[in-house]
Each structure stands twice: as C-alpha cells, then as structure tokens.
Design a protein around this motif. Structure first.
Motif, PDB file in Angstrom:
ATOM      1  N   ALA A 116     -11.734  -9.439   6.868  1.00 50.37           N
ATOM      2  CA  ALA A 116     -11.460 -10.310   5.732  1.00 50.37           C
ATOM      3  C   ALA A 116     -10.021 -10.219   5.251  1.00 50.37           C
ATOM      4  O   ALA A 116      -9.412 -11.230   4.893  1.00 50.37           O
ATOM      5  CB  ALA A 116     -12.423  -9.975   4.586  1.00 50.37           C
ATOM      6  N   ASN A 117      -9.454  -9.016   5.215  1.00 47.33           N
ATOM      7  CA  ASN A 117      -8.098  -8.852   4.682  1.00 47.33           C
ATOM      8  C   ASN A 117      -7.038  -9.487   5.570  1.00 47.33           C
ATOM      9  O   ASN A 117      -6.067 -10.075   5.083  1.00 47.33           O
ATOM     10  CB  ASN A 117      -7.795  -7.370   4.478  1.00 47.33           C
ATOM     11  N   VAL A 118      -7.209  -9.385   6.878  1.00 49.64           N
ATOM     12  CA  VAL A 118      -6.273 -10.034   7.798  1.00 49.64           C
ATOM     13  C   VAL A 118      -6.424 -11.548   7.709  1.00 49.64           C
ATOM     14  O   VAL A 118      -5.446 -12.295   7.706  1.00 49.64           O
ATOM     15  CB  VAL A 118      -6.501  -9.542   9.245  1.00 49.64           C
ATOM     16  N   TRP A 119      -7.676 -12.002   7.610  1.00 44.44           N
ATOM     17  CA  TRP A 119      -7.946 -13.437   7.498  1.00 44.44           C
ATOM     18  C   TRP A 119      -7.285 -14.029   6.256  1.00 44.44           C
ATOM     19  O   TRP A 119      -6.778 -15.154   6.283  1.00 44.44           O
ATOM     20  CB  TRP A 119      -9.455 -13.668   7.481  1.00 44.44           C
ATOM     21  N   LYS A 120      -7.287 -13.292   5.155  1.00 41.82           N
ATOM     22  CA  LYS A 120      -6.675 -13.787   3.920  1.00 41.82           C
ATOM     23  C   LYS A 120      -5.213 -14.148   4.136  1.00 41.82           C
ATOM     24  O   LYS A 120      -4.735 -15.168   3.626  1.00 41.82           O
ATOM     25  CB  LYS A 120      -6.777 -12.732   2.808  1.00 41.82           C
ATOM     26  N   ILE A 121      -4.500 -13.317   4.884  1.00 40.67           N
ATOM     27  CA  ILE A 121      -3.087 -13.595   5.137  1.00 40.67           C
ATOM     28  C   ILE A 121      -2.942 -14.768   6.095  1.00 40.67           C
ATOM     29  O   ILE A 121      -2.195 -15.717   5.833  1.00 40.67           O
ATOM     30  CB  ILE A 121      -2.367 -12.356   5.728  1.00 40.67           C
ATOM     31  N   GLN A 122      -3.673 -14.711   7.205  1.00 45.68           N
ATOM     32  CA  GLN A 122      -3.580 -15.768   8.212  1.00 45.68           C
ATOM     33  C   GLN A 122      -3.972 -17.124   7.637  1.00 45.68           C
ATOM     34  O   GLN A 122      -3.260 -18.118   7.824  1.00 45.68           O
ATOM     35  CB  GLN A 122      -4.487 -15.445   9.404  1.00 45.68           C
ATOM     36  N   LEU A 185      -2.364  -7.695  12.144  1.00 42.84           N
ATOM     37  CA  LEU A 185      -2.098  -6.721  11.086  1.00 42.84           C
ATOM     38  C   LEU A 185      -0.702  -6.137  11.250  1.00 42.84           C
ATOM     39  O   LEU A 185       0.059  -6.029  10.276  1.00 42.84           O
ATOM     40  CB  LEU A 185      -3.141  -5.607  11.123  1.00 42.84           C
ATOM     41  N   LYS A 186      -0.344  -5.782  12.482  1.00 44.68           N
ATOM     42  CA  LYS A 186       0.977  -5.221  12.757  1.00 44.68           C
ATOM     43  C   LYS A 186       2.079  -6.237  12.448  1.00 44.68           C
ATOM     44  O   LYS A 186       3.092  -5.914  11.832  1.00 44.68           O
ATOM     45  CB  LYS A 186       1.075  -4.781  14.213  1.00 44.68           C
ATOM     46  N   ARG A 187       1.856  -7.487  12.855  1.00 47.99           N
ATOM     47  CA  ARG A 187       2.861  -8.524  12.615  1.00 47.99           C
ATOM     48  C   ARG A 187       2.987  -8.827  11.128  1.00 47.99           C
ATOM     49  O   ARG A 187       4.095  -9.034  10.619  1.00 47.99           O
ATOM     50  CB  ARG A 187       2.491  -9.790  13.385  1.00 47.99           C
ATOM     51  N   TYR A 188       1.878  -8.845  10.408  1.00 48.04           N
ATOM     52  CA  TYR A 188       1.930  -9.129   8.977  1.00 48.04           C
ATOM     53  C   TYR A 188       2.626  -8.001   8.214  1.00 48.04           C
ATOM     54  O   TYR A 188       3.293  -8.243   7.199  1.00 48.04           O
ATOM     55  CB  TYR A 188       0.525  -9.358   8.425  1.00 48.04           C
ATOM     56  N   LYS A 189       2.481  -6.782   8.710  1.00 47.37           N
ATOM     57  CA  LYS A 189       3.206  -5.669   8.101  1.00 47.37           C
ATOM     58  C   LYS A 189       4.709  -5.877   8.255  1.00 47.37           C
ATOM     59  O   LYS A 189       5.490  -5.656   7.321  1.00 47.37           O
ATOM     60  CB  LYS A 189       2.794  -4.339   8.724  1.00 47.37           C
ATOM     61  N   PHE A 194       0.898  -5.665   3.554  1.00 48.45           N
ATOM     62  CA  PHE A 194       0.331  -4.335   3.829  1.00 48.45           C
ATOM     63  C   PHE A 194       1.435  -3.254   3.860  1.00 48.45           C
ATOM     64  O   PHE A 194       1.442  -2.388   4.723  1.00 48.45           O
ATOM     65  CB  PHE A 194      -0.411  -4.325   5.175  1.00 48.45           C
ATOM     66  N   ASN A 195       2.373  -3.365   2.930  1.00 46.92           N
ATOM     67  CA  ASN A 195       3.525  -2.448   2.970  1.00 46.92           C
ATOM     68  C   ASN A 195       3.517  -1.403   1.858  1.00 46.92           C
ATOM     69  O   ASN A 195       4.502  -0.680   1.679  1.00 46.92           O
ATOM     70  CB  ASN A 195       4.839  -3.240   2.929  1.00 46.92           C
ATOM     71  N   LYS A 196       2.410  -1.298   1.113  1.00 57.36           N
ATOM     72  CA  LYS A 196       2.312  -0.217   0.141  1.00 57.36           C
ATOM     73  C   LYS A 196       2.118   1.101   0.888  1.00 57.36           C
ATOM     74  O   LYS A 196       1.661   1.111   2.024  1.00 57.36           O
ATOM     75  CB  LYS A 196       1.148  -0.457  -0.818  1.00 57.36           C
ATOM     76  N   GLU A 197       2.452   2.184   0.240  1.00 59.54           N
ATOM     77  CA  GLU A 197       2.374   3.489   0.898  1.00 59.54           C
ATOM     78  C   GLU A 197       0.956   3.770   1.410  1.00 59.54           C
ATOM     79  O   GLU A 197      -0.016   3.764   0.650  1.00 59.54           O
ATOM     80  CB  GLU A 197       2.804   4.593  -0.070  1.00 59.54           C
ATOM     81  N   TYR A 200      -1.136   0.358   5.402  1.00 54.27           N
ATOM     82  CA  TYR A 200      -1.297  -0.088   6.787  1.00 54.27           C
ATOM     83  C   TYR A 200      -2.245   0.833   7.565  1.00 54.27           C
ATOM     84  O   TYR A 200      -3.162   0.366   8.240  1.00 54.27           O
ATOM     85  CB  TYR A 200       0.070  -0.144   7.472  1.00 54.27           C
ATOM     86  N   GLY A 201      -2.035   2.133   7.444  1.00 62.53           N
ATOM     87  CA  GLY A 201      -2.884   3.085   8.148  1.00 62.53           C
ATOM     88  C   GLY A 201      -4.334   2.996   7.711  1.00 62.53           C
ATOM     89  O   GLY A 201      -5.251   3.057   8.542  1.00 62.53           O
ATOM     90  N   LYS A 202      -4.551   2.833   6.406  1.00 64.28           N
ATOM     91  CA  LYS A 202      -5.913   2.704   5.896  1.00 64.28           C
ATOM     92  C   LYS A 202      -6.575   1.436   6.426  1.00 64.28           C
ATOM     93  O   LYS A 202      -7.762   1.432   6.757  1.00 64.28           O
ATOM     94  CB  LYS A 202      -5.904   2.683   4.365  1.00 64.28           C
ATOM     95  N   GLU A 203      -5.779   0.364   6.522  1.00 68.39           N
ATOM     96  CA  GLU A 203      -6.334  -0.902   7.004  1.00 68.39           C
ATOM     97  C   GLU A 203      -6.713  -0.806   8.475  1.00 68.39           C
ATOM     98  O   GLU A 203      -7.740  -1.362   8.903  1.00 68.39           O
ATOM     99  CB  GLU A 203      -5.329  -2.037   6.784  1.00 68.39           C
ATOM    100  N   VAL A 204      -5.913  -0.091   9.258  1.00 61.85           N
ATOM    101  CA  VAL A 204      -6.242   0.120  10.671  1.00 61.85           C
ATOM    102  C   VAL A 204      -7.584   0.843  10.793  1.00 61.85           C
ATOM    103  O   VAL A 204      -8.443   0.470  11.606  1.00 61.85           O
ATOM    104  CB  VAL A 204      -5.141   0.923  11.392  1.00 61.85           C
TER     105      VAL A 204
END
Length: 359
Positions: A116-122, A185-189, A194-197, A200-204
């Motif tokens: 869902a989170n990746v879809w929101k950006i896309q 996810l990597k490209r959106y970073k 997904f750039n908060k401390e 990104y790792g948590k989302e992976v």
C-alpha cells in the motif's frame, strides 16, 4: 525527474465552478463523499471471492487439476475486484470518513501481495498529479520494449507491441508480488520519499514480511495440502496472477493510453502548459458509462475522469458526478472524453499502441 509544475494562469473559473457544483450536489442530496453500506457489502463479496477458493484448496480435499485452475482463476478475479473496488478507494481515503478504516482496509493491497505505501507514491502522488507526463507519471514509465507515450524513446521493437503487450499485462501482478515494490521503493527513496531516519529499512522489512505472508497462504499451503505435482500448483497460481494482471491493466490503460488523450511535455523549467484540472480532462477518458454491472465490478473506474478530478470521493458517486462534470466541461469548452463501450475503448487502446509503435 524535473520539478514539474502546472500553469495556473488559465481555466481557474472552470475549476472553481466545477468544484462549487459538485459541493452543491452533495449538500442538496444530503450525502457525504465517502462510501456507504454498499461498499461494505462489496468488500465482503470481493474478499470472499478471493479467499474462499484458496481456503477450499488449503483443505486438501480438491485434487482435480482443472478444478485447481478454476479455483485459482476465480481467486484472481476476486483479487482484481479487491484491487479495483476496495483497496483503491481506501488508499485514496475515500472509502470511509475515518482514517483508521481507510488505513486498515487499504491493507487489503498487502493481502493480495503488493504494498500500500509504495502504491500511494506510484498512484496517488505521481500518476494522479502528472498523468501522461513523461518522467512524472510512473504508470507510463515502462521497460524499453514498451512505449506508452509519444515523448518516450522509440525502438524498432515497438512496432510489434500491440501484439505482445498482452503477455506483459498478464505478468504485471507477478512482477508486483516479486520485485516491483522493492525496485520502486529504492527509486522513490532516491526521489526524496521514505527518507526519514530508518524509514526505508523498516519499509523493506514490512514489504518482505507481507509478501512472505501472502505466499504462505496463496502458494505454500496449497503446495503442502494438494496431492498433485508442485508444477501444477505453481502453474495454476501463475494463471491466477495472469488473469488479475490482464484485468487490472486493461481497466487502467484504456483510460489514458488512447488516441484522443494528450501527452503533455514540460518545458525546460518543468512547466506544463495546462491548468491541473484541465490537464486531468485532457489526459483521461471514460468508457461504458451506462453499464452499471460493469462499473460495479471494476470499482467505478470506467469513470476515470471523475476519479482523477475527485480522487477523495468514493467511486459510488461517480456516475452522478459525471453529468455535472460533462455539462460544466461543455459550458467552458473543455474536453470531456468518453467511449460508449469498453470494447470501443479497448479498440482505441490497441490503435494507440500501434500508433506509438510506428513513430
């Protein structure tokens, strides 16, 4: 990607008038913009169509290969229904007035193997904001062997894409449940999301966990319980996703990759020469507006114009809003594209694919 922006100097009266009339409609009918009991019923039906065949197979009582394929394909139709008619509204925040309800219903996207989170950006951010704009709309950013925009680089192989594209449409959700979410996810970073401390790792980890959960009940459990060779189960599982991919791709692509839609190109400063509201009308087409059953099955996405203009409004209202939008567009001499049937829209999509393949 450039810092894209829209020209705000024109069509302000059209946008203001349209939104005023839509607001007046909800006020005069004493309804709100969200879903109602019918959305709950649809959610139950679609989730049942998706889960029930998987549950039946997981009992181990079914051992007929044709029946296994039939159950998986039925589940695939349910998966498409969940994606288009349940998850889609929830992630847009239009399923319910309660944010928590939207959040948890939106997790049905995760239940069907995507994120869902990746879809929101896309979808919510890139596609809805920069529809049909190269390097902006992620729905038309495709592998080199597919060309969805006249502004994309042309290769000789594109002349055949109208023939082979159906195979890749079928593979689209298989890509989703394997690599697509991680790649995006990597490209959106890199784009600033997904750039908060630690985010990104948590989302992976979340994506990985949800996918393992999906595979466990949709594939591993049937592999354990069904007394058939593994290759039959895997092939049936892939057929489920192929059906889902075809359904979802055709519903979305026939609204934007059509011959009368425009593909605006930003100038060197990133300016798009359209007001945002007019941009949505110029890049989006409706189809089959009178088919109530079809509209119910695909979550009102045959009214893509209304959805793009008002993504925060539940799809159950789109057929009513379409009259307001079309009349206002006609009054202000703004394009309002609609095909009478889905077959007509699909035919025009193929025509556009051939056109994009030639130039």
């Amino acid at each position: 990607m450039k810092n894209l922006k829209f020209d705000k100097t024109g069509s302000a009266d059209f946008s203001k008038t349209l939104r005023s009339r839509v607001n007046a409609y909800f006020k005069s009918t004493n309804t709100n913009i969200y879903g109602d009991r019918s959305m709950v019923i649809k959610t139950i039906i679609m989730l049942t169509v998706f889960f029930l065949p998987l549950i039946i197979m997981s009992t181990g009582l079914v051992s007929s290969p044709p029946l296994i394929f039939a159950l998986y394909i039925t589940s695939g139709l349910g998966m498409a229904g969940v994606g288009m008619g349940v998850m889609h509204d929830a992630i847009h925040g239009s399923y319910s007035k309660h944010k928590l309800v939207n959040k948890y219903v939106g997790y049905t996207m995760n239940l069907i193997g995507a994120n869902a989170n990746v879809w929101k950006i896309q979808h919510n951010v890139l596609h809805h904001t920069y529809t049909n704009v190269d390097e902006g709309d992620d729905d038309i950013n495709s592998p080199f062997f597919l060309r969805f925009s006249p502004n994309a680089k042309h290769y000789w192989i594109h002349q055949f894409q109208y023939l082979y594209i159906w195979f890749f449409y079928g593979l689209s959700t298989i890509s989703w449940i394997t690599t697509k979410d991680f790649v995006r996810l990597k490209r959106y970073k890199e784009m600033g999301f997904f750039n908060k401390e630690g985010e990104y790792g948590k989302e992976v980890l979340k994506i990985t966990g949800w996918k393992l959960f999906y595979y466990s009940y949709a594939l591993v459990l049937p592999l354990i319980m069904i007394p058939l060779p593994a290759w039959i189960i895997v092939l049936a599982f892939l057929s489920m996703h192929f059906v889902t991919g075809i359904c979802i791709s055709l519903v979305f692509q026939t609204a934007h990759i059509v011959s009368d839609a425009v593909f605006p190109k930003a100038d060197q400063e990133g300016l798009i020469s359209y007001d945002w509201t007019v941009h949505q009308l110029a890049t989006t087409s409706n189809y089959a507006p009178r088919s109530k059953v079809f509209s119910w099955l695909i979550g009102g996405l045959n009214f893509q114009v209304e959805h793009h203009l008002f993504p925060n409004i539940c799809h159950i209202h789109y057929s009513k809003l379409s009259k307001i939008v079309s009349e206002t567009a006609r009054e202000f001499n703004v394009p309002y594209m609609v095909k009478k049937t889905f077959v007509e829209a699909l035919s025009d999509h193929v025509k556009m694919l051939r056109q994009l393949g030639r130039a």
